[in-house]
Design a protein around this motif. Structure first.
Motif, PDB file in Angstrom:
ATOM      1  N   MET A   1       0.892  -1.153  -0.038  1.00  0.00           N
ATOM      2  CA  MET A   1      -0.017   0.014   0.032  1.00  0.00           C
ATOM      3  C   MET A   1       0.926   1.320  -0.010  1.00  0.00           C
ATOM      4  O   MET A   1       1.863   1.445   0.666  1.00  0.00           O
ATOM      5  CB  MET A   1      -0.878  -0.008   1.235  1.00  0.00           C
ATOM      6  N   ASN A   2       0.651   2.178  -1.022  1.00  0.00           N
ATOM      7  CA  ASN A   2       1.301   3.467  -0.945  1.00  0.00           C
ATOM      8  C   ASN A   2       0.593   4.293   0.074  1.00  0.00           C
ATOM      9  O   ASN A   2      -0.323   4.464   0.548  1.00  0.00           O
ATOM     10  CB  ASN A   2       1.446   3.583  -2.384  1.00  0.00           C
ATOM     11  N   ASP A   3       1.509   5.431  -0.039  1.00  0.00           N
ATOM     12  CA  ASP A   3       1.191   6.679   1.038  1.00  0.00           C
ATOM     13  C   ASP A   3      -0.104   7.357   0.641  1.00  0.00           C
ATOM     14  O   ASP A   3      -0.892   7.761   1.298  1.00  0.00           O
ATOM     15  CB  ASP A   3       2.270   7.757   0.968  1.00  0.00           C
ATOM     16  N   LYS A   4      -0.484   7.541  -0.669  1.00  0.00           N
ATOM     17  CA  LYS A   4      -1.821   7.946  -1.163  1.00  0.00           C
ATOM     18  C   LYS A   4      -2.972   7.115  -0.679  1.00  0.00           C
ATOM     19  O   LYS A   4      -4.016   7.609  -0.342  1.00  0.00           O
ATOM     20  CB  LYS A   4      -1.859   8.056  -2.778  1.00  0.00           C
ATOM     21  N   GLU A   5      -2.846   5.808  -0.493  1.00  0.00           N
ATOM     22  CA  GLU A   5      -3.908   5.167  -0.064  1.00  0.00           C
ATOM     23  C   GLU A   5      -3.988   4.811   1.265  1.00  0.00           C
ATOM     24  O   GLU A   5      -4.821   4.638   1.828  1.00  0.00           O
ATOM     25  CB  GLU A   5      -3.544   3.346  -0.690  1.00  0.00           C
ATOM     26  N   LEU A   6      -2.906   5.326   1.916  1.00  0.00           N
ATOM     27  CA  LEU A   6      -2.828   5.555   3.288  1.00  0.00           C
ATOM     28  C   LEU A   6      -3.385   6.631   3.853  1.00  0.00           C
ATOM     29  O   LEU A   6      -3.730   6.723   5.022  1.00  0.00           O
ATOM     30  CB  LEU A   6      -1.321   5.682   3.973  1.00  0.00           C
ATOM     31  N   LEU A   7      -3.480   7.715   3.021  1.00  0.00           N
ATOM     32  CA  LEU A   7      -3.830   9.065   3.341  1.00  0.00           C
ATOM     33  C   LEU A   7      -5.256   9.258   4.239  1.00  0.00           C
ATOM     34  O   LEU A   7      -5.233   9.829   5.194  1.00  0.00           O
ATOM     35  CB  LEU A   7      -3.744   9.939   2.240  1.00  0.00           C
ATOM     36  N   PRO A   8      -6.199   8.572   3.677  1.00  0.00           N
ATOM     37  CA  PRO A   8      -7.252   8.818   4.466  1.00  0.00           C
ATOM     38  C   PRO A   8      -7.241   7.931   5.966  1.00  0.00           C
ATOM     39  O   PRO A   8      -7.826   8.585   6.669  1.00  0.00           O
ATOM     40  CB  PRO A   8      -8.229   7.647   3.691  1.00  0.00           C
ATOM     41  N   TRP A   9      -6.594   6.855   5.905  1.00  0.00           N
ATOM     42  CA  TRP A   9      -6.255   6.462   7.227  1.00  0.00           C
ATOM     43  C   TRP A   9      -5.438   7.370   8.129  1.00  0.00           C
ATOM     44  O   TRP A   9      -5.674   7.459   9.390  1.00  0.00           O
ATOM     45  CB  TRP A   9      -5.746   5.044   7.365  1.00  0.00           C
TER      46      TRP A   9
ATOM     47  N   ARG B   1       4.684  15.469   3.017  1.00  0.00           N
ATOM     48  CA  ARG B   1       5.722  14.545   2.871  1.00  0.00           C
ATOM     49  C   ARG B   1       5.329  13.108   2.820  1.00  0.00           C
ATOM     50  O   ARG B   1       4.193  12.927   3.706  1.00  0.00           O
ATOM     51  CB  ARG B   1       6.602  15.022   3.863  1.00  0.00           C
ATOM     52  N   PRO B   2       6.023  12.124   2.245  1.00  0.00           N
ATOM     53  CA  PRO B   2       5.774  10.861   2.369  1.00  0.00           C
ATOM     54  C   PRO B   2       5.575  10.261   3.899  1.00  0.00           C
ATOM     55  O   PRO B   2       6.805  10.413   4.581  1.00  0.00           O
ATOM     56  CB  PRO B   2       6.911  10.124   1.631  1.00  0.00           C
ATOM     57  N   PHE B   3       4.826   9.615   4.175  1.00  0.00           N
ATOM     58  CA  PHE B   3       4.406   9.112   5.587  1.00  0.00           C
ATOM     59  C   PHE B   3       5.501   7.981   5.950  1.00  0.00           C
ATOM     60  O   PHE B   3       6.061   7.855   7.014  1.00  0.00           O
ATOM     61  CB  PHE B   3       3.328   8.467   5.910  1.00  0.00           C
ATOM     62  N   ARG B   4       5.981   7.307   4.801  1.00  0.00           N
ATOM     63  CA  ARG B   4       6.958   6.080   5.113  1.00  0.00           C
ATOM     64  C   ARG B   4       8.208   6.608   5.444  1.00  0.00           C
ATOM     65  O   ARG B   4       8.821   6.030   6.415  1.00  0.00           O
ATOM     66  CB  ARG B   4       6.794   5.004   4.028  1.00  0.00           C
ATOM     67  N   PHE B   5       8.439   7.703   4.902  1.00  0.00           N
ATOM     68  CA  PHE B   5       9.967   8.278   5.195  1.00  0.00           C
ATOM     69  C   PHE B   5      10.009   8.834   6.539  1.00  0.00           C
ATOM     70  O   PHE B   5      10.679   8.832   7.421  1.00  0.00           O
ATOM     71  CB  PHE B   5      10.490   9.278   4.222  1.00  0.00           C
ATOM     72  N   TRP B   6       8.805   9.530   7.079  1.00  0.00           N
ATOM     73  CA  TRP B   6       8.621  10.149   8.242  1.00  0.00           C
ATOM     74  C   TRP B   6       8.628   8.877   9.414  1.00  0.00           C
ATOM     75  O   TRP B   6       9.496   8.995  10.500  1.00  0.00           O
ATOM     76  CB  TRP B   6       7.276  10.743   8.502  1.00  0.00           C
ATOM     77  N   LEU B   7       7.935   7.912   9.116  1.00  0.00           N
ATOM     78  CA  LEU B   7       8.008   6.641  10.153  1.00  0.00           C
ATOM     79  C   LEU B   7       9.365   6.013  10.170  1.00  0.00           C
ATOM     80  O   LEU B   7       9.909   5.624  11.058  1.00  0.00           O
ATOM     81  CB  LEU B   7       6.714   5.749   9.442  1.00  0.00           C
ATOM     82  N   HIS B   8       9.941   5.875   8.943  1.00  0.00           N
ATOM     83  CA  HIS B   8      11.400   5.144   8.790  1.00  0.00           C
ATOM     84  C   HIS B   8      12.269   6.292   9.830  1.00  0.00           C
ATOM     85  O   HIS B   8      13.087   5.653  10.639  1.00  0.00           O
ATOM     86  CB  HIS B   8      11.944   5.328   7.684  1.00  0.00           C
ATOM     87  N   GLY B   9      12.219   7.475   9.902  1.00  0.00           N
ATOM     88  CA  GLY B   9      12.950   8.324  10.525  1.00  0.00           C
ATOM     89  C   GLY B   9      12.739   8.165  12.006  1.00  0.00           C
ATOM     90  O   GLY B   9      13.629   8.218  12.885  1.00  0.00           O
ATOM     91  N   ILE B  10      11.450   8.072  12.601  1.00  0.00           N
ATOM     92  CA  ILE B  10      11.212   7.596  13.755  1.00  0.00           C
ATOM     93  C   ILE B  10      11.667   6.308  14.275  1.00  0.00           C
ATOM     94  O   ILE B  10      12.384   6.290  15.455  1.00  0.00           O
ATOM     95  CB  ILE B  10       9.753   7.606  14.126  1.00  0.00           C
ATOM     96  N   THR B  11      11.763   5.451  13.396  1.00  0.00           N
ATOM     97  CA  THR B  11      12.284   4.192  13.666  1.00  0.00           C
ATOM     98  C   THR B  11      13.542   3.911  13.854  1.00  0.00           C
ATOM     99  O   THR B  11      14.263   3.516  14.904  1.00  0.00           O
ATOM    100  CB  THR B  11      11.988   2.936  12.389  1.00  0.00           C
ATOM    101  N   VAL B  12      14.565   4.888  12.827  1.00  0.00           N
ATOM    102  CA  VAL B  12      15.925   5.039  13.191  1.00  0.00           C
ATOM    103  C   VAL B  12      16.248   5.643  14.501  1.00  0.00           C
ATOM    104  O   VAL B  12      17.113   5.313  15.069  1.00  0.00           O
ATOM    105  CB  VAL B  12      16.648   5.618  11.799  1.00  0.00           C
TER     106      VAL B  12
END
Length: 119
Positions: free
Chosen positions: A1-9, A68-79
């Motif tokens: 699932m890409n960020d556009k599909e995640l946006l409503p969630w 901005r892309p959600f997955r990059f933001w989450l990746h930053g939190i993860t690291v």
């Protein structure tokens, strides 16, 4: 699932929707877990850091810039969570001093090592 599909969630998460959080968690958990497992080797630590990552995500979600892309933001939190965990571990290791008992001969007369932990 890409960020556009995640946006409503993600929009629903902004209102505190726990079902939306669960959906985002289920959608991203594999990637987060894989990233942490690449950086940390202890299985229990991987699970703990993964949980802490999602707690941190929930608490700081209001700072997420939706342009901005959600997955990059989450990746930053993860690291950052892994880095924080490693720093905490290093501080603990530095405060734990092992004093070897050399007075009885190293190793001890029964063949075992004797040591005392101070901390």
């Amino acid at each position: 699932m890409n960020d556009k599909e995640l946006l409503p969630w993600l929009e629903k998460m902004l209102t505190g929707d726990e079902a939306a959080f669960r959906f985002v968690y289920q959608t991203t958990h594999t990637d987060v877990h894989r990233t942490i497992a690449f950086l940390i080797y202890n299985k229990q630590d991987i699970e703990d850091i993964t949980n802490e990552t999602y707690i941190r995500m929930w608490r700081s979600f209001h700072t997420y810039d939706r342009s901005r892309p959600f997955r990059f933001w989450l990746h930053g939190i993860t690291v950052r969570q892994v880095q924080d965990w490693k720093e905490e571990r290093e501080i603990f290791d530095e405060k734990t001093i092992v004093k070897w008992n050399r007075s009885s001969g190293y190793p001890n007369s029964n063949g075992s090592l004797s040591y005392t932990l101070f901390g």
